[in-house]
Design a protein around this motif. Structure first.
Motif, PDB file in Angstrom:
ATOM      1  N   LYS A   1      29.169  19.065  78.530  1.00 29.79           N
ATOM      2  CA  LYS A   1      28.410  18.809  79.753  1.00 29.79           C
ATOM      3  C   LYS A   1      27.056  18.270  79.339  1.00 29.79           C
ATOM      4  O   LYS A   1      26.267  18.998  78.725  1.00 29.79           O
ATOM      5  CB  LYS A   1      28.254  20.099  80.548  1.00 29.79           C
ATOM      6  CG  LYS A   1      27.490  19.964  81.847  1.00 29.79           C
ATOM      7  CD  LYS A   1      27.417  21.309  82.539  1.00 29.79           C
ATOM      8  CE  LYS A   1      26.609  21.228  83.817  1.00 29.79           C
ATOM      9  NZ  LYS A   1      26.519  22.542  84.496  1.00 29.79           N
ATOM     10  N   GLU A   2      26.820  17.022  79.620  1.00 31.16           N
ATOM     11  CA  GLU A   2      25.562  16.347  79.255  1.00 31.16           C
ATOM     12  C   GLU A   2      25.305  16.531  77.758  1.00 31.16           C
ATOM     13  O   GLU A   2      26.107  16.094  76.933  1.00 31.16           O
ATOM     14  CB  GLU A   2      24.419  16.879  80.121  1.00 31.16           C
ATOM     15  CG  GLU A   2      24.601  16.559  81.598  1.00 31.16           C
ATOM     16  CD  GLU A   2      23.486  17.088  82.474  1.00 31.16           C
ATOM     17  OE1 GLU A   2      23.520  16.840  83.683  1.00 31.16           O
ATOM     18  OE2 GLU A   2      22.560  17.759  81.965  1.00 31.16           O
ATOM     19  N   ARG A   3      24.206  17.179  77.380  1.00 30.38           N
ATOM     20  CA  ARG A   3      23.854  17.300  75.956  1.00 30.38           C
ATOM     21  C   ARG A   3      24.495  18.523  75.297  1.00 30.38           C
ATOM     22  O   ARG A   3      24.263  18.769  74.113  1.00 30.38           O
ATOM     23  CB  ARG A   3      22.332  17.383  75.825  1.00 30.38           C
ATOM     24  CG  ARG A   3      21.625  16.096  76.257  1.00 30.38           C
ATOM     25  CD  ARG A   3      20.120  16.250  76.165  1.00 30.38           C
ATOM     26  NE  ARG A   3      19.599  17.195  77.142  1.00 30.38           N
ATOM     27  CZ  ARG A   3      19.434  16.914  78.415  1.00 30.38           C
ATOM     28  NH1 ARG A   3      19.744  15.731  78.893  1.00 30.38           N
ATOM     29  NH2 ARG A   3      18.952  17.844  79.252  1.00 30.38           N
ATOM     30  N   LEU A   4      25.281  19.271  76.027  1.00 31.60           N
ATOM     31  CA  LEU A   4      25.873  20.509  75.519  1.00 31.60           C
ATOM     32  C   LEU A   4      27.364  20.334  75.238  1.00 31.60           C
ATOM     33  O   LEU A   4      28.084  19.724  76.033  1.00 31.60           O
ATOM     34  CB  LEU A   4      25.690  21.639  76.536  1.00 31.60           C
ATOM     35  CG  LEU A   4      24.265  22.016  76.906  1.00 31.60           C
ATOM     36  CD1 LEU A   4      24.274  23.098  77.982  1.00 31.60           C
ATOM     37  CD2 LEU A   4      23.488  22.482  75.693  1.00 31.60           C
ATOM     38  N   LYS A   5      27.794  20.937  74.128  1.00 32.48           N
ATOM     39  CA  LYS A   5      29.213  20.946  73.791  1.00 32.48           C
ATOM     40  C   LYS A   5      29.555  22.320  73.235  1.00 32.48           C
ATOM     41  O   LYS A   5      28.926  22.768  72.285  1.00 32.48           O
ATOM     42  CB  LYS A   5      29.531  19.872  72.765  1.00 32.48           C
ATOM     43  CG  LYS A   5      30.993  19.827  72.333  1.00 32.48           C
ATOM     44  CD  LYS A   5      31.176  18.698  71.322  1.00 32.48           C
ATOM     45  CE  LYS A   5      32.546  18.679  70.728  1.00 32.48           C
ATOM     46  NZ  LYS A   5      32.688  17.591  69.731  1.00 32.48           N
ATOM     47  N   ALA A   6      30.555  22.972  73.818  1.00 35.28           N
ATOM     48  CA  ALA A   6      30.974  24.295  73.368  1.00 35.28           C
ATOM     49  C   ALA A   6      32.317  24.189  72.667  1.00 35.28           C
ATOM     50  O   ALA A   6      33.211  23.473  73.131  1.00 35.28           O
ATOM     51  CB  ALA A   6      31.073  25.246  74.553  1.00 35.28           C
ATOM     52  N   THR A   7      32.437  24.902  71.531  1.00 39.35           N
ATOM     53  CA  THR A   7      33.681  24.932  70.775  1.00 39.35           C
ATOM     54  C   THR A   7      34.070  26.381  70.507  1.00 39.35           C
ATOM     55  O   THR A   7      33.228  27.284  70.539  1.00 39.35           O
ATOM     56  CB  THR A   7      33.526  24.178  69.451  1.00 39.35           C
ATOM     57  OG1 THR A   7      32.506  24.824  68.660  1.00 39.35           O
ATOM     58  CG2 THR A   7      33.129  22.727  69.675  1.00 39.35           C
ATOM     59  N   LEU A   8      35.353  26.585  70.207  1.00 40.30           N
ATOM     60  CA  LEU A   8      35.866  27.946  70.017  1.00 40.30           C
ATOM     61  C   LEU A   8      36.817  27.995  68.826  1.00 40.30           C
ATOM     62  O   LEU A   8      37.690  27.140  68.674  1.00 40.30           O
ATOM     63  CB  LEU A   8      36.607  28.405  71.275  1.00 40.30           C
ATOM     64  CG  LEU A   8      37.191  29.815  71.265  1.00 40.30           C
ATOM     65  CD1 LEU A   8      36.087  30.864  71.175  1.00 40.30           C
ATOM     66  CD2 LEU A   8      38.061  30.059  72.494  1.00 40.30           C
ATOM     67  N   THR A   9      36.596  29.029  67.966  1.00 37.78           N
ATOM     68  CA  THR A   9      37.565  29.352  66.922  1.00 37.78           C
ATOM     69  C   THR A   9      38.070  30.766  67.207  1.00 37.78           C
ATOM     70  O   THR A   9      37.702  31.374  68.201  1.00 37.78           O
ATOM     71  CB  THR A   9      36.939  29.301  65.521  1.00 37.78           C
ATOM     72  OG1 THR A   9      36.052  30.434  65.361  1.00 37.78           O
ATOM     73  CG2 THR A   9      36.156  28.011  65.316  1.00 37.78           C
ATOM     74  N   LYS A  10      38.864  31.309  66.284  1.00 42.22           N
ATOM     75  CA  LYS A  10      39.416  32.646  66.520  1.00 42.22           C
ATOM     76  C   LYS A  10      38.376  33.752  66.392  1.00 42.22           C
ATOM     77  O   LYS A  10      38.611  34.876  66.827  1.00 42.22           O
ATOM     78  CB  LYS A  10      40.575  32.900  65.568  1.00 42.22           C
ATOM     79  CG  LYS A  10      41.820  32.115  65.944  1.00 42.22           C
ATOM     80  CD  LYS A  10      43.014  32.508  65.121  1.00 42.22           C
ATOM     81  CE  LYS A  10      44.250  31.742  65.579  1.00 42.22           C
ATOM     82  NZ  LYS A  10      45.446  32.073  64.782  1.00 42.22           N
ATOM     83  N   LYS A  11      37.223  33.438  65.799  1.00 41.98           N
ATOM     84  CA  LYS A  11      36.225  34.486  65.584  1.00 41.98           C
ATOM     85  C   LYS A  11      34.860  34.153  66.164  1.00 41.98           C
ATOM     86  O   LYS A  11      33.997  35.029  66.235  1.00 41.98           O
ATOM     87  CB  LYS A  11      36.056  34.754  64.085  1.00 41.98           C
ATOM     88  CG  LYS A  11      37.263  35.374  63.435  1.00 41.98           C
ATOM     89  CD  LYS A  11      36.982  35.724  61.981  1.00 41.98           C
ATOM     90  CE  LYS A  11      38.178  36.398  61.353  1.00 41.98           C
ATOM     91  NZ  LYS A  11      37.937  36.768  59.949  1.00 41.98           N
ATOM     92  N   GLU A  12      34.624  32.879  66.536  1.00 50.79           N
ATOM     93  CA  GLU A  12      33.297  32.527  67.006  1.00 50.79           C
ATOM     94  C   GLU A  12      33.326  31.285  67.893  1.00 50.79           C
ATOM     95  O   GLU A  12      34.313  30.539  67.934  1.00 50.79           O
ATOM     96  CB  GLU A  12      32.341  32.313  65.832  1.00 50.79           C
ATOM     97  CG  GLU A  12      32.767  31.266  64.843  1.00 50.79           C
ATOM     98  CD  GLU A  12      31.927  31.301  63.562  1.00 50.79           C
ATOM     99  OE1 GLU A  12      30.927  32.035  63.482  1.00 50.79           O
ATOM    100  OE2 GLU A  12      32.279  30.569  62.628  1.00 50.79           O
TER     101      GLU A  12
END
Lengths: 112, 111
Positions: B59-70
Motif C-alpha cells: 500500500k503506497e510506500r509500505l510493503k508487508a511480508t510474512l515468513t513462518k516466524k516473522e
C-alpha cells in the motif's frame, strides 16, 4: 468504512466511583473488544464479546465488567475505580475469526 | 515470554531512507498476522492482514511480508507523514478472534 465510536475522548473520575465507557459500531460486526493501552505495555485485552449477551475474559479482566445488550453497543464498567486504572481505553470490532479489528479513537481516563 | 516481539523499539529515518520493521511471533498455529498504524492520541488504523508464509501486501510506500516466524514491514522512501507507531498483532488458530499485540515500533521520519 467501519465506524467505531467511543462516547468520550477524555474522562476524569474519582477513586471509588463506578465508571461507564460506551462504544458503538455501525457495521453489524459480531465481535467487540475492550483494550487498555499503557506506555511500555502495549495493548492488553480486557474483555471481548462474540455475540449479544455473550462475553469472555481477556488477559486483564480484574476490576472490570462488560455489558452487551445490543449488537452494536459494548460497554466497559469499572466497578470501583482505582488510580491504577488510569489509562487509554480502546474499543474495537470485527466480523469474525481471521478478520481485522477496527478501532475507535480511544478514551483517555484519569482516576484521581 | 512474549508471543509477539517487535524491533527495534524506535527508529529514526531521514526522508527517503528506506528501512524495515520487524515482527517476530511464536504461536503454534497462525490464523492471521495484522499490521496497524497508530498516530498520537488516535486508535490503531488497520493496514494489512497476512495469512500464510510467502504472502505479501502493498500500500503506497509500505510493503508487508510474512515468513513462518516473522513479518517485515518495509518502508520505501519514507516521508515525514509516515511518522507513527506501527503495531503488529497475531491471531492464533482457535483463538476466537482474539489478537495478541506487540509493543509497537515508533517511527520518526525527518525532513
Amino acid at each position: 468504512d467501519v465506524k467505531v465510536t467511543q462516547s468520550s475522548r477524555y474522562l476524569v473520575k474519582r477513586t471509588g466511583e463506578k465508571v461507564f465507557l460506551e462504544c458503538v459500531q455501525d457495521m453489524d460486526h459480531e465481535n467487540m473488544f475492550w483494550y487498555r493501552q499503557d506506555p511500555g505495555l502495549g495493548l492488553r485485552l480486557i474483555y471481548f464479546s462474540y455475540d449479544v449477551k455473550m462475553k469472555e475474559k481477556g488477559d486483564i479482566p480484574e476490576g472490570y465488567s462488560v455489558s452487551r445488550e445490543k449488537k452494536e453497543r459494548f460497554s466497559l464498567i469499572l466497578e470501583s475505580a482505582s488510580t491504577n486504572q488510569t489509562s487509554m481505553y480502546l474499543c474495537a470490532s470485527s466480523l469474525g475469526q481471521g478478520r481485522s479489528q477496527h478501532f475507535g479513537d480511544g478514551t483517555r481516563l484519569s482516576i484521581l | 515470554e512474549d508471543q509477539v516481539t517487535q524491533s527495534p523499539e524506535a527508529l529514526r529515518l531521514q526522508e527517503g531512507e528506506s528501512s524495515s520493521l520487524n515482527c517476530s511471533y511464536t504461536v503454534s498455529g497462525l490464523r492471521g498476522l495484522f499490521w496497524y498504524r497508530q498516530d498520537p492520541g488516535k486508535g490503531p488504523e488497520f493496514l494489512f492482514t497476512l495469512y500464510s508464509a510467502g504472502e505479501e501486501k502493498e500500500k503506497e510506500r509500505l510493503k508487508a511480508t510474512l515468513t513462518k516466524k516473522e513479518s517485515f514491514l518495509h518502508i520505501t522512501a519514507p516521508k515525514p507523514e509516515d511518522s507513527a507507531t506501527y503495531l503488529c498483532a497475531v491471531q492464533e488458530t482457535g483463538a476466537n478472534s482474539k489478537l495478541t499485540f506487540g509493543k509497537g515500533i515508533t517511527l520518526s521520519v525527518r525532513p
